[in-house]
Design an enzyme around this catalytic site. Structure first.
Site, short mmCIF file in Angstrom:
data_model
loop_
_atom_site.label_atom_id
_atom_site.label_comp_id
_atom_site.label_asym_id
_atom_site.label_seq_id
_atom_site.Cartn_x
_atom_site.Cartn_y
_atom_site.Cartn_z
N ASN A 156 5.62 -142.56 22.48
CA ASN A 156 5.89 -141.98 21.17
C ASN A 156 5.02 -140.73 21.06
O ASN A 156 3.80 -140.83 20.91
CB ASN A 156 5.52 -143.02 20.10
CG ASN A 156 5.57 -142.45 18.69
OD1 ASN A 156 6.06 -141.35 18.47
ND2 ASN A 156 5.04 -143.21 17.73
N LYS A 204 4.96 -138.55 18.74
CA LYS A 204 4.58 -138.21 17.35
C LYS A 204 4.77 -136.70 17.10
O LYS A 204 5.67 -136.10 17.68
CB LYS A 204 3.14 -138.68 17.07
CG LYS A 204 2.95 -140.15 17.46
CD LYS A 204 1.69 -140.75 16.92
CE LYS A 204 1.62 -142.22 17.33
NZ LYS A 204 0.48 -142.92 16.81
N HIS A 260 8.10 -147.05 11.97
CA HIS A 260 6.74 -146.91 12.51
C HIS A 260 5.73 -146.95 11.36
O HIS A 260 6.01 -146.47 10.26
CB HIS A 260 6.61 -145.58 13.27
CG HIS A 260 5.33 -145.47 14.03
ND1 HIS A 260 4.15 -145.08 13.41
CD2 HIS A 260 5.02 -145.74 15.31
CE1 HIS A 260 3.18 -145.11 14.32
NE2 HIS A 260 3.67 -145.50 15.47
N GLU A 289 3.24 -145.24 10.66
CA GLU A 289 2.94 -143.93 10.05
C GLU A 289 4.03 -143.52 9.07
O GLU A 289 3.77 -142.87 8.07
CB GLU A 289 2.72 -142.88 11.15
CG GLU A 289 1.38 -143.10 11.84
CD GLU A 289 1.32 -142.67 13.30
OE1 GLU A 289 2.19 -141.92 13.75
OE2 GLU A 289 0.37 -143.12 13.98
N GLU A 338 2.77 -153.51 16.43
CA GLU A 338 1.70 -152.52 16.46
C GLU A 338 0.74 -152.78 15.31
O GLU A 338 0.98 -152.33 14.18
CB GLU A 338 2.27 -151.11 16.32
CG GLU A 338 3.25 -150.74 17.41
CD GLU A 338 3.38 -149.22 17.54
OE1 GLU A 338 3.02 -148.70 18.60
OE2 GLU A 338 3.79 -148.57 16.57
N GLY A 365 -4.16 -145.56 17.42
CA GLY A 365 -4.94 -144.32 17.48
C GLY A 365 -6.43 -144.52 17.23
O GLY A 365 -7.16 -143.57 17.02
N SER A 382 -3.31 -148.25 20.94
CA SER A 382 -4.34 -147.89 21.92
C SER A 382 -4.09 -148.47 23.31
O SER A 382 -5.03 -148.90 23.99
CB SER A 382 -5.73 -148.27 21.40
OG SER A 382 -5.99 -147.59 20.18
P1 PGA Z 1 -1.61 -145.13 20.03
O1 PGA Z 1 -0.28 -145.11 19.12
O2 PGA Z 1 -1.18 -145.55 21.41
O3 PGA Z 1 -2.11 -143.70 19.98
O4 PGA Z 1 -2.55 -146.09 19.41
C1 PGA Z 1 0.71 -146.10 19.25
C2 PGA Z 1 1.85 -145.85 18.29
O5 PGA Z 1 1.59 -145.39 17.17
O6 PGA Z 1 3.02 -146.07 18.61
#
Ligand code: PGA
Length: 252
Positions: A11, A13, A97, A99, A169, A175, A215
């Site tokens: 992803n 983003k 997601h 976010e 997630e 992140g 992560s």
């Molecule tokens: P990350 O994000 O691997 O940077 O923690 C995962 C995601 O948001 O899909």
């Protein structure tokens, strides 16, 4: 029952211009040329989809989008439909997601409509679910996931959901560098699978792929993939560089 084929999804983003996305995609095509036992997907921004799609032609990396709107077309300024995503070569779409939920107010009801639109257009939906740190600390993890799954998949039948992918997630792991332990993730994945079994039966729950996200890095992917109910990963930060994502894809 057929073994579930692993899926490693990146992803990207809101990172990378179209040219930068093409560059990373081209490197990934080379790095993963020999991988044939894992499904691979990358989801660049909307503006890079068409050019990345061309870069991926002839490779076995699939293209995905990070969001979708549920109507086919109309006066919905700023939105993108399933047909539009299909027309530029998308095979997958990430839905709900955290976010999107956190910053753009997306609800389980919206995720439900988006999944329906994706399936109707022949896109593979990746439904993202996960609890916040506060919810985990107040022992609400399972009830939060229960609601996200039940509302996200409300009024669907097993026959509709053959292609569905779920990504667990935990919001506190996205992140942040904090990964759920393998055991923590496995416990939740097993729970999600049992929930799916309860809702639409054992056959689908045995076939459905449940990815872990939060992560994921080259250093922790193998341990996660060793868990019986973890079928792949949704990778953010570590998918932005071809070498680290290439290593994650080749976790074996
Ligand atoms: P990350 O994000 O691997 O940077 O923690 C995962 C995601 O948001 O899909």
């Amino acid at each position: 029952m057929e073994p579930r084929r692993p899926l490693i999804a990146g992803n990207w983003k809101m990172y990378k211009t179209s040219a930068e996305a093409v560059d990373t995609a081209a490197q990934l095509v080379k790095l993963t040329a020999g991988v044939d036992d894992v499904d691979i997907m990358i989801a660049p921004t909307f503006t890079a989809l068409e050019s990345v799609s061309k870069t991926l032609e002839g490779s076995h990396i699939d293209l995905g989008a990070q969001n979708i709107f549920w109507e086919n077309e109309g006066a919905y300024t700023g939105e993108i439909s399933a047909a539009m995503l299909k027309s530029v070569g998308c095979r997958y779409v990430i839905i709900g997601h955290s976010e999107r939920r956190q910053y753009f107010g997306e609800t389980d009801e919206a995720a439900n409509k988006k999944i329906r639109a994706a399936i109707k257009a022949g896109l593979i939906p990746i439904l993202c679910i996960g609890e916040t740190e506060q919810e985990r600390e107040s022992s609400q993890t399972f009830s939060v996931l229960d609601k996200q799954v039940k509302m996200g998949l409300k009024d669907f039948f097993a026959k509709d959901l053959g292609s569905l992918v779920i990504a667990y997630e935990p919001v506190w792991a996205i992140g942040t560098g904090k990964t759920a332990s393998e055991e923590q993730a496995q416990e939740v994945h097993q729970y999600i699978r049992s929930l799916i079994a309860e809702m639409v039966g054992d056959e689908l729950s045995g076939a459905i792929r449940i990815l872990y996200g939060g992560s994921v890095k080259p250093e922790n992917i193998s341990g996660l993939m060793d868990m019986p109910d973890i079928d792949g990963a949704l990778v953010g930060g570590a998918s932005l560089k071809a070498d680290s994502f290439g290593k994650i894809v080749q976790f074996k």
